[in-house]
Design a protein around this motif. Structure first.
Motif, PDB file in Angstrom:
ATOM      1  N   PHE A 173      43.361  28.469  46.512  1.00  0.00           N
ATOM      2  CA  PHE A 173      43.260  29.927  46.544  1.00  0.00           C
ATOM      3  C   PHE A 173      43.171  30.486  45.127  1.00  0.00           C
ATOM      4  O   PHE A 173      42.349  31.349  44.838  1.00  0.00           O
ATOM      5  CB  PHE A 173      44.463  30.531  47.286  1.00  0.00           C
ATOM      6  N   ARG A 174      44.016  29.980  44.226  1.00  0.00           N
ATOM      7  CA  ARG A 174      43.989  30.445  42.827  1.00  0.00           C
ATOM      8  C   ARG A 174      42.664  30.106  42.157  1.00  0.00           C
ATOM      9  O   ARG A 174      42.134  30.905  41.388  1.00  0.00           O
ATOM     10  CB  ARG A 174      45.147  29.842  42.015  1.00  0.00           C
ATOM     11  N   GLN A 175      42.114  28.930  42.447  1.00  0.00           N
ATOM     12  CA  GLN A 175      40.820  28.552  41.868  1.00  0.00           C
ATOM     13  C   GLN A 175      39.723  29.503  42.351  1.00  0.00           C
ATOM     14  O   GLN A 175      38.888  29.956  41.564  1.00  0.00           O
ATOM     15  CB  GLN A 175      40.461  27.105  42.240  1.00  0.00           C
ATOM     16  N   PHE A 176      39.741  29.827  43.634  1.00  0.00           N
ATOM     17  CA  PHE A 176      38.779  30.783  44.183  1.00  0.00           C
ATOM     18  C   PHE A 176      38.938  32.130  43.476  1.00  0.00           C
ATOM     19  O   PHE A 176      37.962  32.744  43.040  1.00  0.00           O
ATOM     20  CB  PHE A 176      39.012  30.952  45.689  1.00  0.00           C
ATOM     21  N   GLU A 177      40.174  32.571  43.341  1.00  0.00           N
ATOM     22  CA  GLU A 177      40.467  33.856  42.707  1.00  0.00           C
ATOM     23  C   GLU A 177      39.993  33.864  41.250  1.00  0.00           C
ATOM     24  O   GLU A 177      39.406  34.839  40.777  1.00  0.00           O
ATOM     25  CB  GLU A 177      41.975  34.109  42.797  1.00  0.00           C
ATOM     26  N   GLN A 178      40.228  32.771  40.529  1.00  0.00           N
ATOM     27  CA  GLN A 178      39.795  32.677  39.127  1.00  0.00           C
ATOM     28  C   GLN A 178      38.278  32.707  39.007  1.00  0.00           C
ATOM     29  O   GLN A 178      37.731  33.351  38.106  1.00  0.00           O
ATOM     30  CB  GLN A 178      40.349  31.413  38.474  1.00  0.00           C
ATOM     31  N   ASN A 179      37.589  32.007  39.909  1.00  0.00           N
ATOM     32  CA  ASN A 179      36.122  32.011  39.875  1.00  0.00           C
ATOM     33  C   ASN A 179      35.565  33.411  40.112  1.00  0.00           C
ATOM     34  O   ASN A 179      34.623  33.837  39.444  1.00  0.00           O
ATOM     35  CB  ASN A 179      35.551  31.043  40.913  1.00  0.00           C
ATOM     36  N   GLN A 180      36.159  34.131  41.045  1.00  0.00           N
ATOM     37  CA  GLN A 180      35.692  35.486  41.331  1.00  0.00           C
ATOM     38  C   GLN A 180      36.013  36.422  40.162  1.00  0.00           C
ATOM     39  O   GLN A 180      35.213  37.285  39.809  1.00  0.00           O
ATOM     40  CB  GLN A 180      36.308  36.009  42.632  1.00  0.00           C
ATOM     41  N   ALA A 181      37.177  36.245  39.554  1.00  0.00           N
ATOM     42  CA  ALA A 181      37.545  37.077  38.401  1.00  0.00           C
ATOM     43  C   ALA A 181      36.620  36.796  37.224  1.00  0.00           C
ATOM     44  O   ALA A 181      36.233  37.710  36.488  1.00  0.00           O
ATOM     45  CB  ALA A 181      39.000  36.816  38.006  1.00  0.00           C
ATOM     46  N   SER A 182      36.226  35.547  37.059  1.00  0.00           N
ATOM     47  CA  SER A 182      35.304  35.177  35.989  1.00  0.00           C
ATOM     48  C   SER A 182      33.953  35.863  36.186  1.00  0.00           C
ATOM     49  O   SER A 182      33.370  36.394  35.233  1.00  0.00           O
ATOM     50  CB  SER A 182      35.139  33.651  35.965  1.00  0.00           C
ATOM     51  N   GLY A 215      33.448  38.635  37.904  1.00  0.00           N
ATOM     52  CA  GLY A 215      33.665  40.064  37.675  1.00  0.00           C
ATOM     53  C   GLY A 215      33.688  40.403  36.193  1.00  0.00           C
ATOM     54  O   GLY A 215      33.104  41.393  35.761  1.00  0.00           O
ATOM     55  N   GLY A 216      34.351  39.573  35.393  1.00  0.00           N
ATOM     56  CA  GLY A 216      34.401  39.800  33.952  1.00  0.00           C
ATOM     57  C   GLY A 216      33.036  39.680  33.298  1.00  0.00           C
ATOM     58  O   GLY A 216      32.661  40.487  32.436  1.00  0.00           O
ATOM     59  N   ALA A 217      32.264  38.672  33.719  1.00  0.00           N
ATOM     60  CA  ALA A 217      30.921  38.486  33.167  1.00  0.00           C
ATOM     61  C   ALA A 217      30.018  39.661  33.530  1.00  0.00           C
ATOM     62  O   ALA A 217      29.223  40.124  32.705  1.00  0.00           O
ATOM     63  CB  ALA A 217      30.325  37.166  33.668  1.00  0.00           C
ATOM     64  N   LEU A 218      30.152  40.156  34.749  1.00  0.00           N
ATOM     65  CA  LEU A 218      29.353  41.319  35.151  1.00  0.00           C
ATOM     66  C   LEU A 218      29.746  42.550  34.349  1.00  0.00           C
ATOM     67  O   LEU A 218      28.893  43.357  33.977  1.00  0.00           O
ATOM     68  CB  LEU A 218      29.522  41.593  36.644  1.00  0.00           C
ATOM     69  N   GLY A 219      31.014  42.686  34.065  1.00  0.00           N
ATOM     70  CA  GLY A 219      31.480  43.805  33.232  1.00  0.00           C
ATOM     71  C   GLY A 219      30.853  43.759  31.849  1.00  0.00           C
ATOM     72  O   GLY A 219      30.422  44.782  31.310  1.00  0.00           O
TER      73      GLY A 219
END
Length: 200
Positions: free
Chosen positions: A99-108, A110-114
Motif C-alpha cells: 500500500f505504501r509503495q502504491f501511495e509513493q508511486n502516486q505521490a511521485s 503528482g509531484g512530477a506533474l506539479g
C-alpha cells in the motif's frame, strides 16, 4: 392436530425472531462494509487511472513549447510508468508495504506533474495554448476527484476497521468472518506535514 401446527408456528417464529435479532446486531456489517471499502478503493484506482491517461497528452503538448525542459518531461513520463505499470497485489489493502509503495508511486507522479505545470509559467505561448489549457483544467478536475475518492475511501475504511475492532462486532467478525482483516489507509508523508518557510 392443531398442537403440531402450533409447535411448527412457534419454531418458525423463534427462527424469524433470531434472524431479525442477529440482523439488528450487525451480523452483516462486516461483509457490507467490506464491499463498501472495495467500491471506494475501485474509485480511487479509477481516478488515478484518469490522471495517468491525461499525462501523455500533457507531456506532448508541453514538449512542443518547452523542448529544453526535457528533464522534467522525462521525470513525468518515468513517474507515470512507475504508477501505472506496477501490478497491484491482491492483498494491497491489507499489506502495508504494498500500500505504501502504491501511495509513493502516486505521490511521485503528482509531484512530477506539479513541476511540469510550474514550468508552464516560463512559456507564455504554452500558457495560452488551448490544448494545454484544456488538459490543465482536466488535470485539476482529476486531482479534485482523486482527493474526494481518497476521502471517501478513508471514511469507509475507518468504519470497517472500527467494526473489526469494537465489541460486539469484533466477536461476530472473529466467529463468522475469520479472514476479515483491518485495511490500510492513506497517510500524509512527513515532508507534506512540514510548515513551509516564508522568506522575505
Amino acid at each position: 392436530m392443531s398442537h403440531p401446527i402450533a409447535r411448527l408456528a412457534a419454531r418458525v417464529g423463534a427462527v424469524l425472531l433470531l434472524a431479525i435479532g442477529l440482523a439488528g446486531c450487525g451480523i452483516n456489517a462486516v461483509p457490507t462494509q467490506d464491499e463498501q471499502v472495495k467500491a471506494a478503493w475501485s474509485e480511487v484506482l479509477n481516478q488515478y487511472q484518469r490522471r495517468a491517461d491525461l499525462v501523455p497528452n500533457l507531456v506532448e503538448t508541453v514538449r512542443g513549447y518547452a523542448k529544453q525542459e526535457q528533464t522534467v518531461l522525462t521525470q513525468v513520463t518515468e513517474a507515470r510508468a512507475r504508477a501505472t505499470q506496477v501490478t497491484l497485489p491482491a492483498d494491497i489493502l491489507t499489506n502495508p508495504d504494498a500500500f505504501r509503495q502504491f501511495e509513493q508511486n502516486q505521490a511521485s507522479l503528482g509531484g512530477a506533474l506539479g513541476r511540469l505545470l510550474a514550468i508552464s509559467e516560463q512559456y507564455p505561448d504554452l500558457k495560452s495554448n488551448q490544448n494545454f489549457l484544456a488538459l490543465q483544467s482536466q488535470l485539476e478536475g482529476t486531482e479534485n476527484r482523486i482527493a474526494v475518492a481518497r476521502r471517501d475511501y478513508i471514511g469507509t475504511v475507518q468504519t470497517y476497521n472500527t467494526t473489526l475492532r469494537t465489541i460486539p462486532s469484533r466477536w461476530i467478525a472473529a466467529i463468522l468472518y475469520p479472514n476479515a482483516k483491518v485495511r490500510e489507509t492513506f497517510t500524509i508523508d512527513e515532508k507534506a506535514q512540514e510548515v513551509p518557510q516564508v522568506k522575505l
